[in-house]
Write a protein that holds these residues in place. Structure first.
Motif, mmCIF file in Angstrom:
data_model
loop_
_atom_site.group_PDB
_atom_site.id
_atom_site.type_symbol
_atom_site.label_atom_id
_atom_site.label_comp_id
_atom_site.label_asym_id
_atom_site.label_seq_id
_atom_site.Cartn_x
_atom_site.Cartn_y
_atom_site.Cartn_z
ATOM 1 N N HIS A 71 0.831 -1.205 0.000
ATOM 2 C CA HIS A 71 0.000 0.000 0.000
ATOM 3 C C HIS A 71 0.869 1.259 0.000
ATOM 4 C CE1 HIS A 71 -3.643 -2.364 0.550
ATOM 5 N NE2 HIS A 71 -2.979 -3.058 1.467
ATOM 6 N N ALA A 72 1.889 1.267 0.846
ATOM 7 C CA ALA A 72 2.797 2.423 0.900
ATOM 8 C C ALA A 72 3.542 2.576 -0.422
ATOM 9 C CB ALA A 72 3.782 2.270 2.059
ATOM 10 N N SER A 73 3.960 1.465 -1.011
ATOM 11 C CA SER A 73 4.683 1.522 -2.286
ATOM 12 C C SER A 73 3.770 2.020 -3.399
ATOM 13 C CB SER A 73 5.241 0.149 -2.637
ATOM 14 O OG SER A 73 6.231 -0.218 -1.706
ATOM 15 N N ARG A 74 2.527 1.524 -3.446
ATOM 16 C CA ARG A 74 1.573 1.996 -4.459
ATOM 17 C C ARG A 74 1.365 3.494 -4.321
ATOM 18 N NH1 ARG A 74 -4.121 0.064 -3.380
ATOM 19 N NH2 ARG A 74 -3.727 1.526 -1.699
ATOM 20 N N ASP A 75 1.145 3.965 -3.089
ATOM 21 C CA ASP A 75 0.926 5.391 -2.864
ATOM 22 C C ASP A 75 2.124 6.213 -3.315
ATOM 23 O OD1 ASP A 75 -1.520 4.655 -1.797
ATOM 24 O OD2 ASP A 75 -0.916 4.982 0.294
ATOM 25 N N PHE A 76 3.328 5.738 -3.012
ATOM 26 C CA PHE A 76 4.544 6.443 -3.406
ATOM 27 C C PHE A 76 4.649 6.549 -4.929
ATOM 28 C CE2 PHE A 76 8.957 6.386 -4.818
ATOM 29 C CZ PHE A 76 9.439 7.519 -4.203
ATOM 30 N N TYR A 77 4.493 5.431 -5.635
ATOM 31 C CA TYR A 77 4.652 5.449 -7.088
ATOM 32 C C TYR A 77 3.520 6.202 -7.779
ATOM 33 C CZ TYR A 77 8.899 2.865 -6.806
ATOM 34 O OH TYR A 77 10.205 2.524 -6.535
ATOM 35 N N GLU A 78 2.342 6.254 -7.167
ATOM 36 C CA GLU A 78 1.272 7.092 -7.713
ATOM 37 C C GLU A 78 1.664 8.565 -7.665
ATOM 38 O OE1 GLU A 78 -2.180 5.841 -5.486
ATOM 39 O OE2 GLU A 78 -2.701 4.328 -7.002
ATOM 40 N N LYS A 79 2.402 8.957 -6.639
ATOM 41 C CA LYS A 79 2.877 10.343 -6.548
ATOM 42 C C LYS A 79 3.879 10.665 -7.651
ATOM 43 C CE LYS A 79 1.979 10.647 -1.639
ATOM 44 N NZ LYS A 79 2.515 10.503 -0.302
ATOM 45 N N LEU A 80 4.531 9.630 -8.185
ATOM 46 C CA LEU A 80 5.465 9.816 -9.303
ATOM 47 C C LEU A 80 4.759 9.716 -10.651
ATOM 48 C CD1 LEU A 80 8.561 7.753 -8.111
ATOM 49 C CD2 LEU A 80 8.235 10.222 -8.004
ATOM 50 N N GLY A 81 3.441 9.579 -10.635
ATOM 51 C CA GLY A 81 2.674 9.546 -11.866
ATOM 52 C C GLY A 81 2.326 8.160 -12.378
ATOM 53 N N PHE A 82 2.641 7.119 -11.636
ATOM 54 C CA PHE A 82 2.309 5.762 -12.047
ATOM 55 C C PHE A 82 0.850 5.464 -11.697
ATOM 56 C CE2 PHE A 82 6.856 5.544 -12.026
ATOM 57 C CZ PHE A 82 7.188 4.570 -12.953
ATOM 58 N N THR A 83 0.201 4.646 -12.513
ATOM 59 C CA THR A 83 -1.151 4.176 -12.236
ATOM 60 C C THR A 83 -1.150 2.653 -12.301
ATOM 61 O OG1 THR A 83 -1.765 4.339 -14.571
ATOM 62 C CG2 THR A 83 -2.288 6.232 -13.177
ATOM 63 N N GLN A 84 -2.123 2.059 -11.630
ATOM 64 C CA GLN A 84 -2.204 0.603 -11.637
ATOM 65 C C GLN A 84 -2.564 0.117 -13.028
ATOM 66 O OE1 GLN A 84 -4.488 -1.218 -8.500
ATOM 67 N NE2 GLN A 84 -4.621 -3.161 -9.597
ATOM 68 N N PHE A 85 -1.773 -0.802 -13.537
ATOM 69 C CA PHE A 85 -1.937 -1.367 -14.872
ATOM 70 C C PHE A 85 -2.407 -2.822 -14.788
ATOM 71 C CE2 PHE A 85 0.167 -3.444 -18.620
ATOM 72 C CZ PHE A 85 -0.570 -2.829 -19.618
ATOM 73 N N GLY A 86 -2.045 -3.475 -13.703
ATOM 74 C CA GLY A 86 -2.397 -4.878 -13.521
ATOM 75 C C GLY A 86 -2.150 -5.294 -12.097
ATOM 76 N N VAL B 134 -3.929 -5.944 -5.386
ATOM 77 C CA VAL B 134 -3.344 -5.596 -4.088
ATOM 78 C C VAL B 134 -3.683 -6.647 -3.032
ATOM 79 C CG1 VAL B 134 -5.208 -4.111 -3.231
ATOM 80 C CG2 VAL B 134 -2.844 -3.622 -2.576
ATOM 81 N N ASP B 135 -4.861 -7.295 -3.137
ATOM 82 C CA ASP B 135 -5.232 -8.339 -2.178
ATOM 83 C C ASP B 135 -4.372 -9.591 -2.308
ATOM 84 O OD1 ASP B 135 -7.244 -6.761 -1.055
ATOM 85 O OD2 ASP B 135 -8.743 -7.486 -2.490
ATOM 86 N N HIS B 136 -3.729 -9.749 -3.472
ATOM 87 C CA HIS B 136 -2.799 -10.864 -3.687
ATOM 88 C C HIS B 136 -1.346 -10.399 -3.577
ATOM 89 C CE1 HIS B 136 -6.450 -12.729 -5.485
ATOM 90 N NE2 HIS B 136 -5.988 -13.722 -4.749
ATOM 91 N N HIS B 137 -1.152 -9.192 -3.084
ATOM 92 C CA HIS B 137 0.161 -8.627 -2.760
ATOM 93 C C HIS B 137 1.062 -8.372 -3.964
ATOM 94 C CE1 HIS B 137 -0.899 -9.195 1.404
ATOM 95 N NE2 HIS B 137 -1.206 -10.458 1.128
ATOM 96 N N TYR B 138 0.452 -8.057 -5.114
ATOM 97 C CA TYR B 138 1.278 -7.613 -6.236
ATOM 98 C C TYR B 138 0.485 -6.642 -7.102
ATOM 99 C CZ TYR B 138 -1.046 -10.411 -9.866
ATOM 100 O OH TYR B 138 -1.951 -10.918 -10.761
ATOM 101 N N LEU B 139 1.207 -5.653 -7.622
ATOM 102 C CA LEU B 139 0.638 -4.663 -8.531
ATOM 103 C C LEU B 139 1.629 -4.392 -9.646
ATOM 104 C CD1 LEU B 139 -0.699 -2.012 -5.979
ATOM 105 C CD2 LEU B 139 -2.080 -3.594 -7.340
ATOM 106 N N ILE B 140 1.106 -4.126 -10.823
ATOM 107 C CA ILE B 140 1.923 -3.650 -11.928
ATOM 108 C C ILE B 140 1.538 -2.189 -12.134
ATOM 109 C CG2 ILE B 140 2.622 -3.986 -14.326
ATOM 110 C CD1 ILE B 140 3.143 -6.418 -12.387
#
Length: 123
Positions: free
Chosen positions: A16-31, A34-40
């Motif tokens: 969750h913290a990593s997703r929030d951080f990379y969203e601040k850099l302009g990244f969006t979830q592509f795949g 999060v409930d299975h502990h991985y995001l692209i």
């Protein structure tokens, strides 16, 4: 030799913290899920995989036959072709794809500094 779309697979402590951080850099979830502990995460052609609890260190990842939008590239080399080319050049593989199969498969290796490399074909 074309080895496919490139991404960095990061071993993260808190997805969750990593997703929030990379969203601040302009990244969006592509795949991923999060409930299975991985995001692209994607920003333009840049891809970052966030993986919590799945492996110990970061991995350079290549996806044969895919572009950066996970679209199949016609005529792109199969992971088994890449495997044969690497082996013919004396590259040591840690895991090999079964040459008797087709479709999804992967190979793993390390660079001279011990950085993990995954060549992971999904199609």
């Amino acid at each position: 030799m074309e080895i496919g779309a490139f991404s960095v697979s990061l071993a993260v402590k808190d997805i969750h913290a990593s997703r929030d951080f990379y969203e601040k850099l302009g990244f969006t979830q592509f795949g991923g899920d999060v409930d299975h502990h991985y995001l692209i995460m994607k920003n333009g052609d840049c891809l970052i995989g966030l993986f919590q609890g799945m492996f110990e260190k970061n991995i350079l990842t290549f996806n044969p036959k895919w572009d950066s939008n996970a679209q199949t590239i016609a005529g792109a080399p199969d992971v088994r072709d890449i495997q044969r080319a690497l082996k013919s050049q004396g590259v040591t593989l840690l895991e090999e794809a079964d040459e008797a199969t087709s479709g999804p498969a992967h190979i793993t290796l390390e660079d001279p500094d011990g950085n993990a490399i995954l060549i992971d074909q999904h199609v």
